[in-house]
Write a protein that holds these residues in place. Structure first.
Motif, short mmCIF file in Angstrom:
data_model
loop_
_atom_site.label_atom_id
_atom_site.label_comp_id
_atom_site.label_asym_id
_atom_site.label_seq_id
_atom_site.Cartn_x
_atom_site.Cartn_y
_atom_site.Cartn_z
N LYS A 89 0.84 -1.20 0.00
CA LYS A 89 0.00 0.00 0.00
C LYS A 89 0.88 1.25 0.00
O LYS A 89 1.92 1.28 0.66
CB LYS A 89 -0.92 0.00 1.23
CG LYS A 89 -1.93 -1.13 1.18
CD LYS A 89 -2.68 -1.31 2.46
CE LYS A 89 -3.51 -2.59 2.39
NZ LYS A 89 -3.92 -3.06 3.69
N SER A 90 0.46 2.25 -0.73
CA SER A 90 1.25 3.48 -0.85
C SER A 90 1.23 4.26 0.47
O SER A 90 0.34 4.08 1.30
CB SER A 90 0.71 4.34 -1.98
OG SER A 90 -0.55 4.86 -1.62
N LYS A 91 2.21 5.15 0.61
CA LYS A 91 2.28 5.99 1.81
C LYS A 91 1.02 6.83 1.94
O LYS A 91 0.47 7.00 3.04
CB LYS A 91 3.49 6.92 1.75
CG LYS A 91 4.79 6.26 2.09
CD LYS A 91 5.88 7.30 2.12
CE LYS A 91 7.21 6.67 2.51
NZ LYS A 91 8.27 7.67 2.66
N LYS A 92 0.56 7.36 0.82
CA LYS A 92 -0.63 8.21 0.84
C LYS A 92 -1.85 7.43 1.30
O LYS A 92 -2.65 7.92 2.10
CB LYS A 92 -0.86 8.78 -0.56
CG LYS A 92 -2.06 9.67 -0.68
CD LYS A 92 -2.21 10.20 -2.10
CE LYS A 92 -3.42 11.07 -2.24
NZ LYS A 92 -3.55 11.60 -3.61
N ARG A 93 -1.99 6.20 0.80
CA ARG A 93 -3.13 5.36 1.17
C ARG A 93 -3.11 5.04 2.66
O ARG A 93 -4.12 5.13 3.36
CB ARG A 93 -3.10 4.10 0.33
CG ARG A 93 -4.27 3.17 0.52
CD ARG A 93 -4.19 2.08 -0.51
NE ARG A 93 -5.04 0.96 -0.19
CZ ARG A 93 -4.97 -0.22 -0.81
NH1 ARG A 93 -4.10 -0.43 -1.77
NH2 ARG A 93 -5.78 -1.19 -0.46
N LYS A 94 -1.92 4.66 3.17
CA LYS A 94 -1.80 4.33 4.59
C LYS A 94 -2.04 5.55 5.47
O LYS A 94 -2.67 5.46 6.52
CB LYS A 94 -0.41 3.74 4.88
CG LYS A 94 -0.23 2.34 4.31
CD LYS A 94 1.09 1.75 4.71
CE LYS A 94 2.21 2.27 3.85
NZ LYS A 94 3.46 1.49 4.00
N ASN B 6 -3.94 8.13 4.77
CA ASN B 6 -5.37 8.44 4.76
C ASN B 6 -6.18 7.46 5.60
O ASN B 6 -7.23 7.81 6.14
CB ASN B 6 -5.90 8.50 3.33
CG ASN B 6 -5.42 9.72 2.60
OD1 ASN B 6 -5.12 10.74 3.21
ND2 ASN B 6 -5.31 9.64 1.28
N LEU B 7 -5.71 6.22 5.72
CA LEU B 7 -6.39 5.23 6.55
C LEU B 7 -6.18 5.51 8.04
O LEU B 7 -6.92 4.98 8.88
CB LEU B 7 -5.89 3.82 6.22
CG LEU B 7 -6.32 3.25 4.88
CD1 LEU B 7 -5.60 1.94 4.61
CD2 LEU B 7 -7.81 3.06 4.80
N ASP B 8 -5.17 6.31 8.37
CA ASP B 8 -4.85 6.62 9.77
C ASP B 8 -5.93 7.46 10.45
O ASP B 8 -6.15 7.34 11.64
CB ASP B 8 -3.53 7.39 9.84
CG ASP B 8 -2.46 6.62 10.56
OD1 ASP B 8 -2.78 5.58 11.14
OD2 ASP B 8 -1.30 7.06 10.53
N HIS B 9 -6.57 8.33 9.68
CA HIS B 9 -7.54 9.26 10.26
C HIS B 9 -8.81 8.53 10.67
O HIS B 9 -9.18 7.52 10.08
CB HIS B 9 -7.88 10.36 9.26
CG HIS B 9 -6.68 11.06 8.71
ND1 HIS B 9 -5.78 11.73 9.52
CD2 HIS B 9 -6.21 11.18 7.46
CE1 HIS B 9 -4.82 12.24 8.76
NE2 HIS B 9 -5.06 11.91 7.51
N THR B 10 -9.49 9.06 11.66
CA THR B 10 -10.78 8.49 12.05
C THR B 10 -11.86 9.04 11.13
O THR B 10 -11.70 10.09 10.50
CB THR B 10 -11.13 8.83 13.51
OG1 THR B 10 -11.11 10.24 13.66
CG2 THR B 10 -10.17 8.19 14.47
N ALA B 11 -12.96 8.32 11.07
CA ALA B 11 -14.10 8.72 10.25
C ALA B 11 -15.35 8.65 11.13
O ALA B 11 -15.30 8.13 12.24
CB ALA B 11 -14.24 7.81 9.05
N LEU B 12 -16.44 9.16 10.63
CA LEU B 12 -17.71 9.08 11.34
C LEU B 12 -18.53 7.94 10.77
O LEU B 12 -18.44 7.63 9.58
CB LEU B 12 -18.48 10.40 11.21
CG LEU B 12 -17.83 11.61 11.87
CD1 LEU B 12 -18.64 12.86 11.57
CD2 LEU B 12 -17.69 11.41 13.36
#
Length: 65
Positions: free
Chosen positions: A36-41, A43-49
């Protein structure tokens, strides 16, 4: 009538915000990260609602009426 138990798995996975919304983490960020790309990882780090479609189900698991 007995008390309604909170689902223990849901208790660990979701958190309430100050305004009463429910936060969740993104999936696909626990293993097989090398492809997985750095950008993808990142973006997955952030929380969502939790989405409106799933809100009722999650609130029931957390014993929020």
């Amino acid at each position: 009538m007995p008390k309604v138990k909170t689902n223990a798995a849901a208790k660990k996975r979701f958190a309430l915000t100050g305004t009463g919304k429910i936060k969740r983490k993104h999936a696909f960020h626990s293993h097989i990260l090398t492809k997985k790309s750095k950008k993808r990882k990142r973006n997955l780090d952030h929380t969502a609602l939790v989405q409106d479609a799933n809100l009722k189900q999650v609130r029931e698991l957390l014993s929020l009426r």
